[in-house]
Design a protein around this motif. Structure first.
Motif, PDB file in Angstrom:
ATOM      1  N   MET A  47      -8.809 -10.612  -1.099  1.00  0.00           N
ATOM      2  CA  MET A  47      -8.799 -11.803  -0.281  1.00  0.00           C
ATOM      3  C   MET A  47      -7.400 -11.953   0.330  1.00  0.00           C
ATOM      4  N   GLN A  48      -7.343 -12.187   1.609  1.00  0.00           N
ATOM      5  CA  GLN A  48      -6.077 -12.382   2.299  1.00  0.00           C
ATOM      6  C   GLN A  48      -5.766 -13.866   2.432  1.00  0.00           C
ATOM      7  N   PRO A  49      -4.498 -14.242   2.240  1.00  0.00           N
ATOM      8  CA  PRO A  49      -4.138 -15.651   2.410  1.00  0.00           C
ATOM      9  C   PRO A  49      -4.282 -16.079   3.865  1.00  0.00           C
ATOM     10  N   LYS A  50      -4.676 -17.341   4.060  1.00  0.00           N
ATOM     11  CA  LYS A  50      -4.815 -17.882   5.411  1.00  0.00           C
ATOM     12  C   LYS A  50      -3.461 -18.265   5.982  1.00  0.00           C
ATOM     13  N   LYS A  51      -2.579 -18.768   5.111  1.00  0.00           N
ATOM     14  CA  LYS A  51      -1.221 -19.110   5.551  1.00  0.00           C
ATOM     15  C   LYS A  51      -0.320 -19.240   4.331  1.00  0.00           C
ATOM     16  N   LYS A  52       0.967 -19.387   4.606  1.00  0.00           N
ATOM     17  CA  LYS A  52       1.915 -19.626   3.534  1.00  0.00           C
ATOM     18  C   LYS A  52       2.812 -20.786   3.938  1.00  0.00           C
ATOM     19  N   GLU A  53       3.186 -21.590   2.912  1.00  0.00           N
ATOM     20  CA  GLU A  53       4.082 -22.720   3.174  1.00  0.00           C
ATOM     21  C   GLU A  53       5.272 -22.630   2.239  1.00  0.00           C
ATOM     22  N   ILE A  54       6.451 -22.901   2.770  1.00  0.00           N
ATOM     23  CA  ILE A  54       7.668 -22.815   1.972  1.00  0.00           C
ATOM     24  C   ILE A  54       7.706 -23.953   0.959  1.00  0.00           C
ATOM     25  N   VAL A  55       8.029 -23.602  -0.298  1.00  0.00           N
ATOM     26  CA  VAL A  55       8.147 -24.622  -1.349  1.00  0.00           C
ATOM     27  C   VAL A  55       9.552 -24.654  -1.958  1.00  0.00           C
ATOM     28  N   LEU A  56      10.279 -23.544  -1.889  1.00  0.00           N
ATOM     29  CA  LEU A  56      11.663 -23.495  -2.357  1.00  0.00           C
ATOM     30  C   LEU A  56      12.489 -22.688  -1.365  1.00  0.00           C
TER      31      LEU A  56
ATOM     32  N   LEU B 249      10.520 -22.593 -23.286  1.00  0.00           N
ATOM     33  CA  LEU B 249      11.412 -22.175 -22.213  1.00  0.00           C
ATOM     34  C   LEU B 249      12.734 -22.908 -22.390  1.00  0.00           C
ATOM     35  N   ASP B 250      13.821 -22.162 -22.479  1.00  0.00           N
ATOM     36  CA  ASP B 250      15.132 -22.749 -22.739  1.00  0.00           C
ATOM     37  C   ASP B 250      15.893 -23.111 -21.473  1.00  0.00           C
ATOM     38  N   TYR B 251      15.703 -22.338 -20.428  1.00  0.00           N
ATOM     39  CA  TYR B 251      16.332 -22.579 -19.129  1.00  0.00           C
ATOM     40  C   TYR B 251      15.246 -22.463 -18.072  1.00  0.00           C
ATOM     41  N   VAL B 252      15.069 -23.522 -17.290  1.00  0.00           N
ATOM     42  CA  VAL B 252      14.008 -23.532 -16.281  1.00  0.00           C
ATOM     43  C   VAL B 252      14.586 -23.984 -14.945  1.00  0.00           C
ATOM     44  N   GLY B 253      14.254 -23.251 -13.908  1.00  0.00           N
ATOM     45  CA  GLY B 253      14.707 -23.609 -12.572  1.00  0.00           C
ATOM     46  C   GLY B 253      13.879 -24.712 -11.951  1.00  0.00           C
ATOM     47  N   PHE B 254      12.580 -24.445 -11.766  1.00  0.00           N
ATOM     48  CA  PHE B 254      11.704 -25.368 -11.042  1.00  0.00           C
ATOM     49  C   PHE B 254      10.321 -25.404 -11.675  1.00  0.00           C
ATOM     50  N   GLN B 255       9.615 -26.507 -11.429  1.00  0.00           N
ATOM     51  CA  GLN B 255       8.181 -26.584 -11.715  1.00  0.00           C
ATOM     52  C   GLN B 255       7.477 -26.678 -10.367  1.00  0.00           C
ATOM     53  N   VAL B 256       6.670 -25.660 -10.077  1.00  0.00           N
ATOM     54  CA  VAL B 256       5.985 -25.589  -8.791  1.00  0.00           C
ATOM     55  C   VAL B 256       4.567 -25.094  -9.050  1.00  0.00           C
ATOM     56  N   SER B 257       3.607 -25.691  -8.386  1.00  0.00           N
ATOM     57  CA  SER B 257       2.212 -25.267  -8.568  1.00  0.00           C
ATOM     58  C   SER B 257       1.773 -24.380  -7.409  1.00  0.00           C
ATOM     59  N   GLY B 258       0.613 -23.774  -7.571  1.00  0.00           N
ATOM     60  CA  GLY B 258       0.042 -22.927  -6.539  1.00  0.00           C
ATOM     61  C   GLY B 258       0.359 -21.465  -6.770  1.00  0.00           C
ATOM     62  N   PHE B 259      -0.186 -20.612  -5.909  1.00  0.00           N
ATOM     63  CA  PHE B 259       0.081 -19.179  -5.996  1.00  0.00           C
ATOM     64  C   PHE B 259       1.308 -18.896  -5.156  1.00  0.00           C
TER      65      PHE B 259
END
Length: 173
Positions: free
Chosen positions: A1-10, A140-150
């Motif tokens: 399956m090919q993605p329809k689009k991508k959106e910047i999250v970070l 997890l001892d060191y975490v950068g971000f919490q982000v959902s999605g693929f």
């Protein structure tokens, strides 16, 4: 399956700032020590490279390669160790560096594997945490971000594509 689009999250700027913050904390926590950073290939290689350039301590670096996704976009729960570490970690301070923690299967498998080698300490540094997808609890001892999605970019891939993007994007299918 090919993605329809991508959106910047970070953005690359957000990532750069967070990497510096994590590196500063690790530098403080391991003052006077020489930690071993173990990167999980392939996804964590960019994060690990940036992290090592920002930690102001002598370091050792090694890599493992595990497989659980194959060509799928989710973990099968069946983990295979493809490449193990190449030197002893017995009595050493170890930080596992992961790009993204999703189900937790891969990380739990690796932590159990490394714990058998009797390191002095064993901690985890993850760029991205997705706790809503967790099926196996891992600390997890060191975490950068919490982000959902693929997510893709900054080392994260979808079928070996998108790793080279300097920002992190959410794929929309």
């Amino acid at each position: 399956m090919q993605p329809k689009k991508k959106e910047i999250v970070l953005s690359r700027k957000q990532i750069e700032q967070k990497v510096k913050e994590i590196a500063t904390q690790i530098t403080r926590d391991y003052a006077g020590k020489t930690p071993i950073l173990i990167g999980i290939l392939k996804g964590a290689f960019i994060f690990l490279a940036d992290l090592t350039r920002n930690i102001e301590l002598p370091l050792k670096v090694d890599f493992v390669r595990l497989a659980s996704y194959g060509e799928k976009d989710y973990s099968t729960g069946q983990i295979k160790l493809i490449k193990d570490i190449e030197f002893s970690i017995k009595g050493q301070d170890v930080i596992v560096v992961e790009d993204i923690v999703d189900s937790g299967y891969t990380l739990a498998f690796l932590l159990k594997h490394l714990a058998k080698m009797k390191p002095a300490s064993l901690k985890v540094c993850a760029l991205i945490d997705k706790p809503e997808r967790r099926e196996v609890e891992v600390k997890l001892d060191y975490v950068g971000f919490q982000v959902s999605g693929f997510l893709v970019g900054y080392g994260l891939d979808y079928s070996e594509q998108y790793r080279c993007l300097p920002d992190v994007y959410r794929l929309i299918f």
